[in-house]
Scaffold this motif. Structure first.
Motif, PDB file in Angstrom:
ATOM      1  N   ALA A 218       0.282  53.686  23.756  1.00 24.24           N
ATOM      2  CA  ALA A 218       1.046  53.905  22.514  1.00 24.24           C
ATOM      3  C   ALA A 218       1.611  52.579  22.002  1.00 24.24           C
ATOM      4  O   ALA A 218       1.545  52.273  20.809  1.00 24.24           O
ATOM      5  CB  ALA A 218       2.176  54.891  22.780  1.00 24.24           C
ATOM      6  N   ASP A 219       2.137  51.803  22.921  1.00 22.86           N
ATOM      7  CA  ASP A 219       2.742  50.511  22.548  1.00 22.86           C
ATOM      8  C   ASP A 219       1.697  49.559  21.950  1.00 22.86           C
ATOM      9  O   ASP A 219       1.942  48.924  20.924  1.00 22.86           O
ATOM     10  CB  ASP A 219       3.361  49.897  23.814  1.00 22.86           C
TER      11      ASP A 219
ATOM     12  N   ARG B 184       8.518  49.598  25.957  1.00 22.04           N
ATOM     13  CA  ARG B 184       7.375  49.887  25.089  1.00 22.04           C
ATOM     14  C   ARG B 184       7.776  50.746  23.886  1.00 22.04           C
ATOM     15  O   ARG B 184       8.688  51.574  23.982  1.00 22.04           O
ATOM     16  CB  ARG B 184       6.286  50.584  25.909  1.00 22.04           C
ATOM     17  N   PHE B 185       7.059  50.527  22.811  1.00 15.81           N
ATOM     18  CA  PHE B 185       7.238  51.330  21.599  1.00 15.81           C
ATOM     19  C   PHE B 185       6.315  52.533  21.719  1.00 15.81           C
ATOM     20  O   PHE B 185       5.110  52.373  21.910  1.00 15.81           O
ATOM     21  CB  PHE B 185       6.879  50.499  20.361  1.00 15.81           C
ATOM     22  N   LEU B 186       6.868  53.722  21.613  1.00 16.79           N
ATOM     23  CA  LEU B 186       6.080  54.912  21.925  1.00 16.79           C
ATOM     24  C   LEU B 186       5.552  55.648  20.700  1.00 16.79           C
ATOM     25  O   LEU B 186       4.452  56.196  20.731  1.00 16.79           O
ATOM     26  CB  LEU B 186       6.917  55.876  22.787  1.00 16.79           C
TER      27      LEU B 186
ATOM     28  N   ASP C 254       8.437  49.376  37.573  1.00 18.56           N
ATOM     29  CA  ASP C 254       7.585  49.145  36.400  1.00 18.56           C
ATOM     30  C   ASP C 254       6.689  50.341  36.126  1.00 18.56           C
ATOM     31  O   ASP C 254       5.856  50.298  35.248  1.00 18.56           O
ATOM     32  CB  ASP C 254       6.775  47.857  36.537  1.00 18.56           C
ATOM     33  N   ARG C 255       6.840  51.391  36.924  1.00 20.60           N
ATOM     34  CA  ARG C 255       6.131  52.632  36.666  1.00 20.60           C
ATOM     35  C   ARG C 255       7.119  53.788  36.819  1.00 20.60           C
ATOM     36  O   ARG C 255       8.090  53.669  37.557  1.00 20.60           O
ATOM     37  CB  ARG C 255       4.956  52.792  37.650  1.00 20.60           C
ATOM     38  N   TYR C 256       6.840  54.883  36.146  1.00 22.71           N
ATOM     39  CA  TYR C 256       7.800  55.987  36.117  1.00 22.71           C
ATOM     40  C   TYR C 256       8.080  56.549  37.512  1.00 22.71           C
ATOM     41  O   TYR C 256       9.200  56.921  37.827  1.00 22.71           O
ATOM     42  CB  TYR C 256       7.317  57.096  35.167  1.00 22.71           C
ATOM     43  N   ARG C 257       7.041  56.588  38.341  1.00 26.31           N
ATOM     44  CA  ARG C 257       7.264  57.180  39.664  1.00 26.31           C
ATOM     45  C   ARG C 257       8.283  56.369  40.463  1.00 26.31           C
ATOM     46  O   ARG C 257       8.960  56.897  41.347  1.00 26.31           O
ATOM     47  CB  ARG C 257       5.940  57.308  40.434  1.00 26.31           C
TER      48      ARG C 257
ATOM     49  N   SER D 242      -2.991  54.444  38.076  1.00 23.24           N
ATOM     50  CA  SER D 242      -2.908  55.678  38.857  1.00 23.24           C
ATOM     51  C   SER D 242      -2.263  56.839  38.114  1.00 23.24           C
ATOM     52  O   SER D 242      -2.530  57.992  38.432  1.00 23.24           O
ATOM     53  CB  SER D 242      -2.176  55.418  40.169  1.00 23.24           C
ATOM     54  N   GLU D 243      -1.385  56.557  37.130  1.00 19.49           N
ATOM     55  CA  GLU D 243      -0.662  57.672  36.510  1.00 19.49           C
ATOM     56  C   GLU D 243      -0.767  57.642  34.990  1.00 19.49           C
ATOM     57  O   GLU D 243      -0.545  56.603  34.365  1.00 19.49           O
ATOM     58  CB  GLU D 243       0.805  57.648  36.919  1.00 19.49           C
TER      59      GLU D 243
ATOM     60  N   ALA E  61       2.236  55.408  27.824  1.00 17.49           N
ATOM     61  CA  ALA E  61       3.248  54.535  27.202  1.00 17.49           C
ATOM     62  C   ALA E  61       2.634  53.191  26.810  1.00 17.49           C
ATOM     63  O   ALA E  61       2.886  52.678  25.714  1.00 17.49           O
ATOM     64  CB  ALA E  61       4.412  54.323  28.171  1.00 17.49           C
TER      65      ALA E  61
ATOM     66  N   PHE F  42      10.392  44.944  14.710  1.00 10.03           N
ATOM     67  CA  PHE F  42       9.320  45.923  14.455  1.00 10.03           C
ATOM     68  C   PHE F  42       9.614  46.738  13.197  1.00 10.03           C
ATOM     69  O   PHE F  42       8.757  46.907  12.334  1.00 10.03           O
ATOM     70  CB  PHE F  42       9.182  46.856  15.673  1.00 10.03           C
TER      71      PHE F  42
ATOM     72  N   SER G 164      -1.239  49.134  34.710  1.00 14.44           N
ATOM     73  CA  SER G 164       0.126  49.571  34.394  1.00 14.44           C
ATOM     74  C   SER G 164       1.208  48.714  35.029  1.00 14.44           C
ATOM     75  O   SER G 164       2.389  48.958  34.823  1.00 14.44           O
ATOM     76  CB  SER G 164       0.316  51.030  34.820  1.00 14.44           C
ATOM     77  N   SER G 165       0.809  47.716  35.802  1.00  8.14           N
ATOM     78  CA  SER G 165       1.830  47.004  36.557  1.00  8.14           C
ATOM     79  C   SER G 165       1.521  45.516  36.638  1.00  8.14           C
ATOM     80  O   SER G 165       0.355  45.116  36.574  1.00  8.14           O
ATOM     81  CB  SER G 165       1.868  47.594  37.977  1.00  8.14           C
TER      82      SER G 165
ATOM     83  N   ARG H 261       1.210  58.953  32.740  1.00  7.33           N
ATOM     84  CA  ARG H 261       2.435  58.762  31.942  1.00  7.33           C
ATOM     85  C   ARG H 261       2.704  57.274  31.707  1.00  7.33           C
ATOM     86  O   ARG H 261       3.247  56.897  30.673  1.00  7.33           O
ATOM     87  CB  ARG H 261       3.644  59.465  32.558  1.00  7.33           C
ATOM     88  N   ASP H 262       2.313  56.424  32.680  1.00  5.95           N
ATOM     89  CA  ASP H 262       2.460  54.976  32.458  1.00  5.95           C
ATOM     90  C   ASP H 262       1.425  54.496  31.439  1.00  5.95           C
ATOM     91  O   ASP H 262       1.736  53.711  30.550  1.00  5.95           O
ATOM     92  CB  ASP H 262       2.268  54.219  33.780  1.00  5.95           C
TER      93      ASP H 262
ATOM     94  N   GLU I 133      11.054  53.087  24.578  1.00 11.35           N
ATOM     95  CA  GLU I 133      11.596  53.189  25.932  1.00 11.35           C
ATOM     96  C   GLU I 133      12.966  52.514  25.980  1.00 11.35           C
ATOM     97  O   GLU I 133      13.285  51.653  25.153  1.00 11.35           O
ATOM     98  CB  GLU I 133      10.635  52.556  26.927  1.00 11.35           C
TER      99      GLU I 133
ATOM    100  N   LEU J 278       0.721  50.706  18.462  1.00 12.47           N
ATOM    101  CA  LEU J 278       1.760  50.468  17.452  1.00 12.47           C
ATOM    102  C   LEU J 278       1.939  48.988  17.143  1.00 12.47           C
ATOM    103  O   LEU J 278       2.091  48.591  16.002  1.00 12.47           O
ATOM    104  CB  LEU J 278       3.101  51.031  17.939  1.00 12.47           C
ATOM    105  N   ARG J 279       1.957  48.176  18.189  1.00 16.31           N
ATOM    106  CA  ARG J 279       2.308  46.762  17.964  1.00 16.31           C
ATOM    107  C   ARG J 279       1.110  45.884  17.611  1.00 16.31           C
ATOM    108  O   ARG J 279       1.251  44.892  16.927  1.00 16.31           O
ATOM    109  CB  ARG J 279       3.027  46.206  19.191  1.00 16.31           C
TER     110      ARG J 279
ATOM    111  N   ARG K 101      -0.725  44.530  33.577  1.00 15.74           N
ATOM    112  CA  ARG K 101      -0.080  44.904  32.316  1.00 15.74           C
ATOM    113  C   ARG K 101      -0.029  43.718  31.350  1.00 15.74           C
ATOM    114  O   ARG K 101      -0.214  43.864  30.146  1.00 15.74           O
ATOM    115  CB  ARG K 101       1.333  45.421  32.610  1.00 15.74           C
TER     116      ARG K 101
END
Lengths: 448, 244
Positions: free
Chosen positions: B42-43, A78-80, A36-39, B32-33, B39, A103, B9-10, B35-36, A92, B46-47, B14
């Motif tokens: 942004a979501d 997610r919508f970016l 659920d996270r990029y890492r 922690s990050e 995203a 959307f 983020s999790s 990049r999460d 994503e 937008l929504r 979330r």
């Protein structure tokens, strides 16, 4: 369940999980991860075999396999970014296609190529290079894809499109997820009409269907439903749906109250046999086989499978087999005549037959090219071997091209015979998959 | 009013973020990050057209998270809600953990929430705020597994009891939830007893619904209170036989 955790990456969890393909022809237990996270996508050891999985609604086992860790991408939904001036949407890879449609329609745009299952993920649509409601006009998903970001342990995360990393971009569209984990995609949209005026054109057989399809190449929606249980010159009697934009209706962004779920409750026994299929086909013919015009919201026309939950459940634990062949126009008429003969002789349990028109060139391993695509869904697959073998032989003799993402009966040998330049295309795919760490049951069965 | 979510983020964090965004809160997200968080933000924009700000803080290395949060809060509407759905457990937390692992478990599950709450108390008190913490059913009674994790969560519960004891309802509300089994990355793959596993969506809805309620410690789902009672009064000999 068998749990392993790597102390090196916080949050990494793997567990043995059971997967079954949508057609129920292949099941296995394998290790799985739900990042659920990029890492966490990057947390697996570099040489660990893996495959990304979206919603798992491919007919074949393209998103899992023995000794291959499944990375479930559902959390990456997610919508970016959205450019409402140019009609560009960045999402994503785990975003479901029905959510994309909801959307975009809200903002007056839509994506022309949308597969039948609303739960299909954007990553899955790219990996399978799916087609939509009229591939003759709109081609495949590839045509509406601006850019992807994709991760592979050998090269990290890179961006790819028609200008940058072009070979990776081309190989990833219709690459069955073997070029890496698609993280996000930018989609090209077109302005949405408010609705669709749908014309139903009855056809007497598959031959007439091919003629009607070719006559309507440039409409927004074009596909046929056919009765595969009749013979005597009527094989494939049915209806062609022709949809054109209609701008009087207000734009409706919701498709239905409920999308077809990705996991269906399968009935404990098979309900489809000759009698029930004949009854179902007669009922559908009564409903559809008269010329008619209706108007529907755009959202409501996209996911015909939303009404199909009980239909799929009724195949029972043994599931179904879907075969889809693209037959060139030049050979289609003799193909369908021989198919009618085969069908009357072997009496296959054809639950559904549908047709689409394809225009264009096939450049990869995906389902594209020129001709009429015929799909057949068969009940009780274990009893259909003779018909399936004969059909494969017939399609090969008529220059047919199979759909690798739908047909679990295909073998490496059949694919090699039917996909032009297969060896070159396979080499191209392997070059984008260093160490061949991305793999699946599909890639192993077809030696991709 | 701003709602601050730490661990955004999790898992539950979330879902809480999305639930609050749907209700129109201005949000400050911490995870922690970046990049999460990027995203997620942004979501939400937008929504839900949400006002979202985020800050990436890794509590395993962050020495003074409260100060950094304070700086970001200066530019946001007054802080009213602080949610702390952060947590970390590891498979080998069974008396074999080394100093580094113990330190990490304590930092994420105990120190970071305490430091953040202490740092933000003045704003929360000024705005009659609400602080929400999350414990675990694993901390109801110490066992041979999740040793440090359970100790940290029990410590956090004690801290929330102190908040409840110190401040009147009119000054600060404090909610502490003992969560039963919930689908998350923490429980994925775990061999759990044959009891219903709830979804983060259900828990989030309930947590947000109860924001206006009185302070206290609650079980979610509520029937876990009965299970916890049984676990607490079970004779040690029997309790030892419960492997999971």
């Amino acid at each position: 369940m068998n749990l392993e955790k790597s102390p090196s990456v916080r949050g990494l969890a793997l567990a043995t999980t059971q997967y079954t393909s949508f057609d129920r022809q292949y099941s296995c237990s394998t290790s799985a991860q739900r990042p659920d996270r990029y890492r966490l996508i990057e947390a697996l050891d570099d040489d660990m075999p893996r495959i990304a999985r979206g919603s798992g609604v491919s007919y074949v086992a393209a998103s899992f396999g023995q000794e291959c860790t499944v990375q479930e991408m559902a959390a990456f939904n997610r919508f970016l970014a959205f450019d409402s001036e140019r009609g560009l949407l960045k999402v994503e890879a785990g975003v479901r296609i029905a959510d994309v449609l909801r959307f975009t329609l809200k903002h007056g745009w839509y994506l022309p190529v949308v597969p039948g299952h609303p739960a299909a993920s954007v990553g899955g649509c790219i990996a399978a290079d799916v087609h939509g409601k009229n591939p003759a006009r709109d081609r495949t998903f590839h045509a509406w894809l601006q850019n992807i970001e994709i991760y592979h342990p050998a090269r990290g995360t890179v961006s790819a499109d028609s200008d940058v990393n072009t070979e990776l971009f081309e190989a990833s569209c219709g690459g069955f997820g073997l070029t890496g984990t698609i993280l996000n995609a930018t989609l090209r949209l077109v302005p949405a009409p408010s609705g669709m005026a749908i014309e139903r054109i009855p056809v007497k057989n598959l031959g007439e269907a091919a003629w009607v399809l070719k006559k309507h190449t440039n409409v927004e929606m074009l596909y046929g439903w056919h009765n595969g249980l009749v013979s005597g010159g009527s094989f494939g009697r049915g209806v062609i749906w022709v949809g054109r934009p209609y701008d009087v209706l207000p734009i409706v962004s919701s498709t239905r109250a409920r999308d077809l779920p990705s996991q269906l409750k399968i009935w404990p026994w098979r309900c489809w046999n000759h009698a029930t299929l004949k009854a179902a086909n007669t009922w559908l013919e009564t409903r559809w086989r008269r010329a008619d015009k209706i108007t529907r919201s755009l959202a409501a026309t996209f996911f015909p499978l939303n009404d199909s939950g009980p239909y799929f459940s009724a195949f029972g634990p043994a599931g179904l087999v879907e075969v889809q062949w693209l037959i060139p126009h030049a050979t289609f008429f003799t193909f369908y005549e021989e198919l009618e003969y085969l069908s009357s002789r072997l009496k296959p349990l054809i639950a559904l037959m549908s047709s689409k028109l394809f225009v264009g060139n096939a450049t990869g391993l995906g389902f594209a090219g020129e001709g009429i695509a015929l799909s057949l869904q068969l009940a009780a697959p274990q009893k259909q071997h003779a018909f399936l073998e004969a059909l494969t032989d017939l399609a090969i003799r008529h220059g047919g091209r199979p759909n690798l993402i739908k047909d679990s009966t295909l073998t490496a040998s059949i694919v090699k015979q039917t996909i032009p330049n297969f060896t070159v295309l396979r080499t191209r795919l392997k070059q984008q998959n260093p160490g061949e760490v991305y793999c699946s049951e599909l890639s192993r069965r077809l030696a991709l | 009013m701003t709602a601050l979510i730490v661990g955004a983020s999790s898992g539950l964090g979330r879902v809480l973020v999305q639930t609050l965004a749907e209700k129109g809160y201005s949000l400050l997200l911490i995870a922690s990050e970046s990049r999460d968080l990027d995203a997620i933000a942004a979501d939400l924009r937008l929504r839900f057209n949400s006002a979202v700000t985020y800050l990436a803080l890794d509590f395993s290395v962050e020495s003074d998270p409260g100060r950094k949060i304070q700086i970001v809060l200066q530019d946001l509407p007054p802080l009213r809600i602080l949610l702390l759905p952060l947590g970390y457990s590891c498979f080998d937390d069974d008396f074999s953990s080394n100093t580094k692992q113990i330190d990490l478990l304590l930092k994420i599950n105990l120190s970071a929430p305490l430091v953040i709450i202490q740092s933000l108390l003045p704003q929360l008190l000024a705005n009659q705020g609400i602080v929400v913490g999350f414990g675990s059913i694993a901390a109801v009674r110490g066992r041979g597994r999740n040793v440090v994790y359970a100790a940290a969560k029990r410590g956090l519960q004690s801290y929330f009891e102190s908040l409840h004891h110190r401040y009147e309802e009119s000054e600060l509300k404090s909610h502490f939830y003992q969560l039963g089994f919930m689908q998350s990355n923490l429980t994925f793959g775990l061999s759990l007893p044959p009891l219903p596993v709830t979804s983060p969506e259900k828990v989030a809805r309930e947590v947000i619904r109860r924001l206006g309620c009185k302070s206290g410690t609650f079980y979610l789902p509520t029937w876990w209170g009965l299970i916890a009672l049984v676990i607490k009064i079970l004779p040690l000999k029997l309790f030892r036989k419960l492997k999971s």
